[in-house]
Scaffold this motif. Structure first.
Motif, short mmCIF file in Angstrom:
data_model
loop_
_atom_site.label_atom_id
_atom_site.label_comp_id
_atom_site.label_asym_id
_atom_site.label_seq_id
_atom_site.Cartn_x
_atom_site.Cartn_y
_atom_site.Cartn_z
N VAL A 4 0.83 -1.21 0.00
CA VAL A 4 0.00 0.00 0.00
C VAL A 4 0.87 1.26 0.00
CG1 VAL A 4 -1.78 1.26 1.25
CG2 VAL A 4 -1.89 -1.22 1.12
N TRP A 5 2.00 1.23 0.71
CA TRP A 5 2.90 2.39 0.74
C TRP A 5 3.41 2.70 -0.67
CZ3 TRP A 5 3.86 6.20 3.98
CH2 TRP A 5 5.00 6.96 3.82
N ALA A 6 3.78 1.66 -1.42
CA ALA A 6 4.25 1.86 -2.79
C ALA A 6 3.17 2.46 -3.67
CB ALA A 6 4.74 0.53 -3.38
N LEU A 7 1.94 1.98 -3.52
CA LEU A 7 0.84 2.48 -4.34
C LEU A 7 0.52 3.94 -4.03
CD1 LEU A 7 -1.51 -0.64 -4.18
CD2 LEU A 7 -0.28 0.19 -6.19
N ILE A 8 0.60 4.30 -2.76
CA ILE A 8 0.29 5.68 -2.38
C ILE A 8 1.39 6.65 -2.78
CG2 ILE A 8 0.04 7.20 -0.37
CD1 ILE A 8 -1.67 5.13 0.95
N LYS A 9 2.65 6.23 -2.64
CA LYS A 9 3.77 7.12 -2.93
C LYS A 9 4.13 7.17 -4.42
CE LYS A 9 5.60 9.08 -0.22
NZ LYS A 9 5.28 10.38 0.39
N ALA A 10 3.65 6.22 -5.21
CA ALA A 10 4.01 6.17 -6.63
C ALA A 10 3.70 7.46 -7.39
CB ALA A 10 3.34 4.98 -7.31
N PRO A 11 2.53 8.10 -7.19
CA PRO A 11 2.27 9.34 -7.92
C PRO A 11 3.29 10.44 -7.61
CG PRO A 11 0.23 8.45 -7.04
CD PRO A 11 1.34 7.65 -6.44
N ALA A 12 3.73 10.53 -6.35
CA ALA A 12 4.69 11.57 -5.97
C ALA A 12 6.10 11.21 -6.42
CB ALA A 12 4.66 11.79 -4.45
N TRP A 13 6.47 9.94 -6.26
CA TRP A 13 7.82 9.52 -6.63
C TRP A 13 7.97 9.26 -8.13
CZ3 TRP A 13 8.50 5.37 -2.20
CH2 TRP A 13 8.70 6.04 -1.00
N GLY A 14 6.84 8.84 -8.76
CA GLY A 14 6.89 8.42 -10.16
C GLY A 14 7.01 6.91 -10.25
N TRP A 15 6.26 6.33 -11.20
CA TRP A 15 6.25 4.87 -11.30
C TRP A 15 7.60 4.31 -11.74
CZ3 TRP A 15 2.83 1.70 -9.24
CH2 TRP A 15 1.57 2.20 -8.93
N GLY A 16 8.45 5.15 -12.31
CA GLY A 16 9.77 4.67 -12.70
C GLY A 16 10.80 4.77 -11.60
N ASP A 17 10.42 5.33 -10.46
CA ASP A 17 11.36 5.51 -9.36
C ASP A 17 11.72 4.16 -8.75
OD1 ASP A 17 12.15 6.04 -6.42
OD2 ASP A 17 12.14 8.06 -7.29
N GLY A 18 12.98 3.97 -8.43
CA GLY A 18 13.44 2.71 -7.85
C GLY A 18 12.82 2.40 -6.51
N LYS A 19 12.47 3.44 -5.71
CA LYS A 19 11.90 3.20 -4.38
C LYS A 19 10.54 2.52 -4.48
CE LYS A 19 12.18 7.47 -2.82
NZ LYS A 19 12.90 8.17 -3.90
N VAL A 20 9.76 2.90 -5.50
CA VAL A 20 8.45 2.28 -5.68
C VAL A 20 8.61 0.78 -5.90
CG1 VAL A 20 6.40 2.15 -7.16
CG2 VAL A 20 7.38 4.38 -6.57
N TRP A 21 9.49 0.43 -6.83
CA TRP A 21 9.67 -0.99 -7.16
C TRP A 21 10.37 -1.73 -6.04
CZ3 TRP A 21 6.75 -2.83 -10.76
CH2 TRP A 21 6.28 -1.96 -11.73
N MET A 22 11.17 -1.03 -5.24
CA MET A 22 11.79 -1.67 -4.09
C MET A 22 10.73 -2.10 -3.08
SD MET A 22 14.43 -0.12 -1.24
CE MET A 22 13.10 0.85 -0.52
N LEU B 192 7.54 -2.61 -3.69
CA LEU B 192 6.75 -3.67 -4.29
C LEU B 192 7.48 -5.01 -4.21
CD1 LEU B 192 5.30 -1.87 -7.45
CD2 LEU B 192 4.06 -2.53 -5.37
N ALA B 193 8.78 -4.98 -4.47
CA ALA B 193 9.56 -6.22 -4.41
C ALA B 193 9.60 -6.77 -2.99
CB ALA B 193 10.98 -5.95 -4.92
N VAL B 194 9.80 -5.89 -2.01
CA VAL B 194 9.80 -6.33 -0.61
C VAL B 194 8.44 -6.93 -0.25
CG1 VAL B 194 9.95 -5.56 1.79
CG2 VAL B 194 11.58 -4.71 0.10
N SER B 195 7.37 -6.33 -0.75
CA SER B 195 6.03 -6.85 -0.49
C SER B 195 5.88 -8.27 -1.04
CB SER B 195 4.97 -5.93 -1.12
OG SER B 195 3.68 -6.46 -0.95
N VAL B 196 6.32 -8.49 -2.28
CA VAL B 196 6.22 -9.82 -2.89
C VAL B 196 7.03 -10.84 -2.09
CG1 VAL B 196 6.80 -11.19 -4.93
CG2 VAL B 196 5.74 -8.94 -5.19
N VAL B 197 8.24 -10.45 -1.70
CA VAL B 197 9.10 -11.35 -0.92
C VAL B 197 8.45 -11.70 0.41
CG1 VAL B 197 11.30 -11.51 0.30
CG2 VAL B 197 11.25 -10.61 -2.02
#
Length: 532
Positions: A231-249, A251-256
């Motif tokens: 949920v944190w990644a989904l909320i912060k994605a608009p501010a950070w940008g979907w291409g930002d590494g923090k968003v995918w980090m 999301l990856a931690v969530s999957v793990v």
């Protein structure tokens, strides 16, 4: 919510013994737990109508407003299964009463809060104590009702949840307009006192013979971390940008974390969620269906309140009244849906309900800034008619397809699925809205030949437009203010339209998931029976 390794299937062994007097009386027990459950379910949607007032009064950003909703749902969802095990071990009566006290106290604390951070903090506490209430209520019903009346009791219990969820916007509108947004939370204090007094007199203590002796701490940590990162990644994605590494980090931690949680649950002796439950295709379909329904419903409702109040300029009460077709249809259709499900089984009513939901969400995507009350009422009523079968039929689909010894855990899983879906709905559709506004606002602003934004002004304007507000500068001429308002509302509508289309797609997927459901082979469990 009890579990046993051996259960005699004979009905006489499942039925609760007759009770004399007030304490432990089945119907009085239903009345008692209904007060507490109503308080929790009401709070899920009553706050939605207060969000615009909270946003204005505390100067909250769009993301902060999301967390007022998300913090509650996440805490409620993550803690439900654990709370069910607490009830099994220490008794559902004690768990229920502690939940009532904590929920009412947290509600009062929110009313006295003067910052968004405090509101979010106490909303999380609300969710944690609310999680103690829900499975404990179901466990008390299972223990007190005779087998032949359990289905009726669970149906009425589900109607209380549906009616409370549906009535939230109207009650919230009355309180916000005539009192204050704080009153939306203060009202829980006297209700909690009533629930505590009635519960102390009526509820009878029940303990499971084979109560759990340990808690899956690592499972709780892994599931909480997975949901938070998602949920944190989904909320912060608009501010950070979907291409930002923090968003995918994140999301990856969530999957793990989700993967680690699933693996750990197969190894631990007393898991938080036994993975064996998901070997049943109908049960798994029921859980997924609850998540998808909640994504479409709660995500859509989040934007509708801003649409009615900030775009149409309605008062909170008027906004609540315009949602009356939705709330009224849910209340009326719930008992009808229960009768149809009893006669036909859940598959056709659930698929039909999600079809109505999909059509309604598509219709809501066509709303404009000047749409009249009649078209809105049609789509809202259709949405209520579609949601009712899913609200009422979920217990039978999920709990009825679980093994008898896991029926208690399955009951908590059904509620957890709805709360997780509600949190994901506001996060996912909120991310869709924010991304659309961020991309469309500069274009629409330039096309209207409005003065260009200064440094940092675009982000501030975008946050305002995401909740349907126009970023009109102080002392702006009337003509300029009208032009800015028009651009802001048109941009908001494009974002809401896209979000509703995404919700439509979610509902369409849910139609096919509903076709995998079937009536449970364990009707006593579906009704909430367990030999205690």
């Amino acid at each position: 919510m009890t579990s046993q390794t051996t259960v005699d299937p004979a009905p006489q062994d499942i039925a609760a013994p007759p009770v004399k007097g007030l304490r432990g009386h089945p119907w009085l027990t239903l009345f008692s737990v209904a007060i507490g459950v109503m308080m929790v379910a009401l709070d899920g949607t009553i706050v939605a109508i207060a969000n615009p007032a909270i946003q204005k009064d505390l100067g909250a950003t769009f993301a902060q407003i999301q967390w007022i909703t998300n913090g509650y749902f996440l805490a409620l969802a993550v803690a439900l299964i654990t709370a069910g095990k607490l009830g099994d071990r220490f008794g559902h009566r004690q768990t229920f009463l502690i939940g009532v006290i904590g929920f009412a106290a947290a509600s009062g604390a929110i009313g006295f809060s003067d910052s968004v951070s405090l509101v979010v903090t106490f909303r999380v506490l609300q969710g944690l104590f609310g999680a103690l209430l829900m499975p404990a209520a179901l466990g008390l019903l299972r223990a007190t009702f005779p087998a032949e009346k359990l289905n009726m009791a669970i149906g009425l219990w589900g109607m209380v949840i549906g009616a409370s969820t549906a009535g939230g916007p109207i009650i919230g509108g009355l309180l916000v307009q005539h009192v204050s947004w704080q009153s939306v939370f203060f009202i829980n204090v006297p209700v909690g006192v009533i629930a505590l007094v009635v519960g102390a007199v009526i509820l009878k203590d029940h303990r499971a013979k084979n109560a759990p002796k340990s808690f899956d701490i690592l499972g709780i940590v892994l599931l909480s971390a997975a949901m938070f990162c998602l949920v944190w990644a989904l909320i912060k994605a608009p501010a950070w940008g979907w291409g930002d590494g923090k968003v995918w980090m994140f999301l990856a931690v969530s999957v793990v974390c989700f993967a680690a949680f699933a693996f750990w649950e197969t190894k631990v002796r007393e898991p938080l969620i036994p993975m064996a439950l998901f070997r049943s295709v109908p049960l798994s379909a029921g859980v997924v269906l609850m998540v998808l329904m909640a994504i479409a419903f709660m995500g859509g409702l989040f934007f509708v309140t801003f649409y009615l109040q900030n775009v149409h300029g309605m008062s909170p009460v008027d906004a609540g009244l315009h949602l009356l077709p939705l709330t009224g249809m849910m209340i009326v259709a719930s008992p009808l849906a229960g009768a149809v499900i009893t006669k036909l089984g859940p598959r056709i009513p659930l698929a039909g309900g999600m079809l109505c939901t999909a059509v309604a969400m598509y219709g809501m995507s066509t709303l404009e800034t000047d749409t009249g009350s009649v078209p809105m009422s049609i789509w809202f009523a259709l949405l209520g008619m579609g949601l009712a079968p899913v609200m009422v039929g979920a217990t039978e689909v999920i709990v009825g397809n679980a093994p008898m010894e896991l029926s208690g855990v399955a009951g908590g899983l059904q509620q957890a699925a709805m709360q997780i879906g509600g949190s994901l709905g506001t996060a996912v559709l909120g991310a869709v809205m924010a991304s659309k506004v961020d991309s469309a606002l500069p274009v629409n602003w330039a096309d209207a030949k409005l003065p260009p934004f200064g440094p940092g002004q675009l982000d501030q304007a975008s946050q305002a437009v995401q909740v349907g507000m126009a970023p009109v500068p102080p002392h702006a001429p009337a003509g300029l203010a009208a032009k800015i308002t028009g651009v802001a509302h048109d941009t908001f509508m494009s974002g809401m339209g896209l979000a509703c289309l995404v919700a439509t797609g979610v509902a369409v997927v849910a139609i096919f998931v509903a076709l995998l459901t079937k009536r449970g082979d364990n009707p006593e469990a579906a009704a909430g029976a367990a030999h205690i």
